[in-house]
Design a protein around this motif. Structure first.
Motif, short mmCIF file in Angstrom:
data_model
loop_
_atom_site.label_atom_id
_atom_site.label_comp_id
_atom_site.label_asym_id
_atom_site.label_seq_id
_atom_site.Cartn_x
_atom_site.Cartn_y
_atom_site.Cartn_z
N ASN A 182 -1.47 4.75 -6.88
CA ASN A 182 -0.19 4.23 -6.37
C ASN A 182 -0.16 2.70 -6.44
O ASN A 182 0.17 2.01 -5.47
N SER A 183 -0.47 2.19 -7.62
CA SER A 183 -0.46 0.74 -7.83
C SER A 183 0.90 0.13 -7.52
O SER A 183 0.99 -1.00 -7.02
N VAL A 188 4.46 -3.88 -4.78
CA VAL A 188 5.64 -4.19 -3.96
C VAL A 188 5.27 -5.15 -2.83
O VAL A 188 6.01 -6.10 -2.53
N VAL A 207 -0.68 5.04 3.39
CA VAL A 207 0.45 4.33 4.01
C VAL A 207 -0.07 3.38 5.08
O VAL A 207 0.40 2.23 5.20
N ASP A 264 2.99 0.80 -5.22
CA ASP A 264 3.13 0.50 -3.79
C ASP A 264 2.39 -0.78 -3.42
O ASP A 264 2.85 -1.55 -2.56
N GLU A 311 -6.53 5.83 -4.10
CA GLU A 311 -5.17 5.75 -3.55
C GLU A 311 -5.23 4.96 -2.25
O GLU A 311 -6.19 5.06 -1.49
N ASN A 329 0.18 -5.46 4.45
CA ASN A 329 1.39 -6.27 4.56
C ASN A 329 1.38 -7.11 5.84
O ASN A 329 1.71 -8.30 5.83
N LEU A 336 -1.58 0.30 3.44
CA LEU A 336 -0.55 -0.57 2.88
C LEU A 336 0.18 -1.34 3.98
O LEU A 336 0.46 -2.54 3.84
N ASN A 337 0.48 -0.66 5.06
CA ASN A 337 1.14 -1.33 6.20
C ASN A 337 0.24 -2.40 6.80
O ASN A 337 0.70 -3.49 7.16
#
Length: 265
Positions: free
Chosen positions: A173-174, A179, A132, A176, A129, A139, A135-136
């Motif tokens: 959580n692919s 996106v 957050v 996410d 997984e 990005n 992922l942030n």
């Protein structure tokens, strides 16, 4: 680090070394198989510009196992980047990989390409997984490295590979991840390990690729845990400055007496 293209990148994954180099994993000595893979890599016409280790480096998560890996790879004098898998212990990896050739950076540029390394491991779990925070960070880094062609690496596959038992322990959580990737067309490659087999998939102009393990291989399209007769190996990438690439799998001839009755490891 500047270099005229193409960049040559070798991806090694799922080494599963033990502190004791004499130990086997389901009938295969992981230390010896890694030695064989590195010997084949050394015989390439041109040495890679980078080694990329995509997790499950130590089966027993010990300091000594990571020392063994470092001792085998460091003499090659190839910049080596790494990330953890579900069998790894990140604090021990950080404390052990201290040779200058082992790089701790998770965002870096080589030639015209940018590389981003993600930690998809979840302590105490086999599945993956992305947090957050990860992922942030991804990005933000993708916004900053635009428009350079970008390779993203993690341990767990973000796709079903049509193997029931492995699909249950992939990246949870692919969606996410997708996106974010959908907003950044300069991402060209996503590479991963975990599944101990060759796999290729394309989604929205991004190529998703796995590599064979340097030790045991898993049988493709199996409902339950099953080993494969395929030999240990690694994946080689030639990355062109314009974002195009070529890739191939290299395998070694390695004597092994696998336990095909095993239900797991």
């Amino acid at each position: 680090m500047e270099k005229t293209s193409p960049l040559l990148i070798a991806q090694l994954s799922d080494l599963h070394l033990f502190a004791n180099p004499d130990r086997d994993l389901l009938g295969l000595n992981t230390f010896s198989s890694l030695e064989a893979v590195l010997q084949k890599l050394k015989r390439l016409p041109v040495l890679p510009d980078q080694l990329l280790l995509t997790g499950d480096l130590a089966q027993d998560e010990t300091h000594v196992a990571y020392q063994q890996i470092q001792a085998l790879i460091a003499p090659l004098q190839i910049p080596t980047y790494w990330l953890p898998g579900n069998h790894d212990h990140l604090p021990t990896m950080k404390a052990t990989f201290t040779e200058p050739i082992f790089q701790a950076h998770k965002s870096y540029q080589m030639g015209n390409w940018h590389f981003l390394l993600l930690d998809s491991s979840v302590p105490g779990k086999v599945y993956g997984e992305l947090s957050v925070e990860s992922l942030n960070w991804l990005n933000q880094e993708l916004e900053q490295c635009d428009p350079h062609p970008t390779l993203i690496a993690l341990h767990h596959p973000p796709f079903s590979i049509k193997s029931d038992w492995l699909d249950q322990i992939g990246l949870q959580n692919s969606g996410d991840l997708f996106v974010i990737l959908d907003r950044h067309p300069h991402v060209k490659l996503v590479v991963f390990g975990h599944i101990h087999q060759q796999f290729e998939h394309q989604r929205h102009n991004i190529h998703y690729l796995s590599t064979p393990s340097t030790c045991i291989q898993f049988a493709p399209h199996s409902k339950t845990f099953a080993l494969d007769q395929a030999q240990p190996g690694f994946r080689l990438f030639q990355l062109q400055g314009d974002g195009s690439f070529e890739t191939e799998i290299h395998r070694v001839m390695f004597s092994q007496t696998l336990d095909f009755s095993a239900k797991g490891y």
